[in-house]
Design a protein around this motif. Structure first.
Motif, short mmCIF file in Angstrom:
data_model
loop_
_atom_site.label_atom_id
_atom_site.label_comp_id
_atom_site.label_asym_id
_atom_site.label_seq_id
_atom_site.Cartn_x
_atom_site.Cartn_y
_atom_site.Cartn_z
N LEU A 61 0.78 -1.07 0.21
CA LEU A 61 -0.59 -0.03 -0.12
C LEU A 61 0.91 1.43 0.05
O LEU A 61 0.66 2.15 -0.57
N ALA A 62 1.76 0.94 1.07
CA ALA A 62 2.81 2.59 1.22
C ALA A 62 3.47 2.96 -0.37
O ALA A 62 3.51 3.87 -1.36
N LEU A 66 3.01 5.67 -2.93
CA LEU A 66 4.64 6.88 -3.56
C LEU A 66 4.48 7.13 -4.53
O LEU A 66 5.09 8.05 -4.48
N CYS A 67 3.65 5.79 -4.60
CA CYS A 67 4.02 6.38 -6.60
C CYS A 67 3.07 6.52 -6.94
O CYS A 67 2.52 6.97 -7.88
N GLY A 68 1.82 7.83 -6.75
CA GLY A 68 0.63 7.93 -7.01
C GLY A 68 -0.07 7.85 -7.48
O GLY A 68 -0.82 8.31 -8.09
N TYR A 69 -0.36 6.08 -6.72
CA TYR A 69 -1.51 5.02 -7.35
C TYR A 69 -2.78 5.64 -7.05
O TYR A 69 -3.30 6.10 -5.32
N HIS A 73 -6.58 -2.11 -6.92
CA HIS A 73 -6.35 -3.48 -7.49
C HIS A 73 -5.54 -2.84 -5.97
O HIS A 73 -4.76 -4.41 -6.14
N HIS A 74 -4.36 -1.58 -5.76
CA HIS A 74 -3.06 -2.53 -4.04
C HIS A 74 -3.74 -2.79 -3.94
O HIS A 74 -3.16 -3.72 -2.90
N VAL A 192 3.96 -1.09 -9.39
CA VAL A 192 4.36 -1.51 -10.79
C VAL A 192 3.02 -1.69 -11.27
O VAL A 192 2.45 -0.83 -12.06
N ILE A 193 2.17 -1.11 -9.79
CA ILE A 193 0.35 -1.41 -10.15
C ILE A 193 0.12 0.26 -10.40
O ILE A 193 -0.36 1.07 -11.01
N ALA A 194 1.28 0.76 -9.91
CA ALA A 194 1.47 1.95 -10.47
C ALA A 194 1.34 3.11 -11.27
O ALA A 194 1.82 4.12 -11.96
#
Length: 332
Positions: A61-62, A66-69, A73-74, A192-194
């Motif tokens: 989650l962090a 952090l990557c703006g997602y 999906h996270h 990756v998801i972000a």
């Protein structure tokens, strides 16, 4: 500001991510249900309800935040990571013939080995269903590889644990398998998801890898010099279970013929007697291997903090930095 300074880094992270962690917990409860086999939720609830910091799903989650997602999906990936972790714990307790985890009886003790193994298998299957739902082949690749690496690490540990030929390189391979693989996968899939840039995804992987190694080395060191009330383990449990961890590996590497004979008897052959733990601690003191192990843990924690450099300037980045330092702060 006072609240920030009094909270431990993982508690601060948990508070920051509390809404998303609630969603993860709800998803875990939903997906561990079984219409046809009520023992599955019974066994899983016992382990999931035992507490623990839920560090691995929090890392996913962090990393995503952090990557703006901004998707959801996270949440599925964090639940996936926790399911993989829980499945490995169920299997580990059977392999290690453990009777206690986090101060409570293990599932294999309360039910039986068959239930623990089969429920662990069920959770692995559930984790793959959740991965697929994200629609990302890359995520599937990362977590499938991590699952294989964890199993490989456990098998390697089984063969290397009481073998005096086990050196620091093999120990590191075991640690990367059984602990760091899931830490690094947890952080990497968040990036990756972000759809974060490759440099940031690699930074997240490197952070998780180094954090996991620091975490495990610290754990192994605390077995010999920790406070039982804090760690939940008795001092010297690893010695009694004939596990070759880093403090012992370093002592064996410098041993005289007589000392090597002692390690052969106690670790390889398992012929332990009164006073052997004290003798083992004396040999570790002679070669200062506990301090050398502590320095290794500190170095890996520093590697983790340095890995964060390419990531966005964000309060969560500081929390991850503090978390790496905290993991080894109990060793001072």
């Amino acid at each position: 500001m006072n609240q920030v300074t009094t909270q431990k880094p993982h508690e601060l992270l948990a508070a920051t991510l509390s809404g998303e962690m609630d969603a993860v917990n709800t998803l875990i409860q939903t997906r561990m249900a079984s219409k046809h086999a009520p023992r599955i939720p019974e066994v899983t609830a016992h382990l999931v309800g035992a507490g623990g910091k839920r560090l691995r799903p929090m890392l996913t989650l962090a990393a995503a935040q952090l990557c703006g997602y901004e998707g959801d999906h996270h949440i599925k990936l964090a639940a996936t990571v926790e399911f993989i972790h829980t499945a490995t714990l169920l299997h580990d307790d059977v392999v290690d013939e453990s009777g206690q985890r986090r101060g409570r009886p293990t599932a294999n003790l309360l039910w039986d080995n068959k239930s623990s193994v089969l429920v662990g298998d069920y959770l692995f299957s559930r984790s793959f269903q959740l991965m697929v739902e994200t629609g990302s082949l890359r995520v599937l690749d990362i977590l499938a590889n991590a699952s294989a690496t964890i199993a490989e690490g456990e098998v390697l540990q089984m063969t290397a644990a009481s073998n005096l030929a086990t050196d620091e390189a093999v120990y590191l391979q075991v640690v990367r398998g059984k602990t760091a693989a899931l830490f690094s996968a947890a952080t990497e899939v968040g990036g990756v998801i972000a759809e974060a840039p490759a440099e940031q995804v690699k930074a997240l992987f490197d952070y998780g890898d180094a954090l996991g190694i620091a975490f495990q080395i610290a754990d192994d060191l605390l077995d010999y010099q920790g406070d039982s009330a804090t760690t939940g383990k008795n001092v010297g449990d690893d010695f009694r279970e004939r596990k070759l961890t880093l403090p012992v590996i370093k002592a064996v590497a410098q041993a005289t013929d007589d000392e090597r004979a002692f390690w052969t008897r106690t670790i390889e052959k398992g012929q332990q007697q009164e006073g052997d733990l004290e003798q083992a601690l004396a040999l570790m003191a002679k070669y200062a291997t506990l301090e050398a192990t502590r320095q290794d843990a500190l170095l890996w924690a520093e590697t983790a903090t340095q890995a964060l450099a390419p990531l966005p300037d964000h309060p969560i980045r500081q929390m991850l930095h503090d978390l790496a330092e905290y993991v080894v702060s109990r060793l001072h």
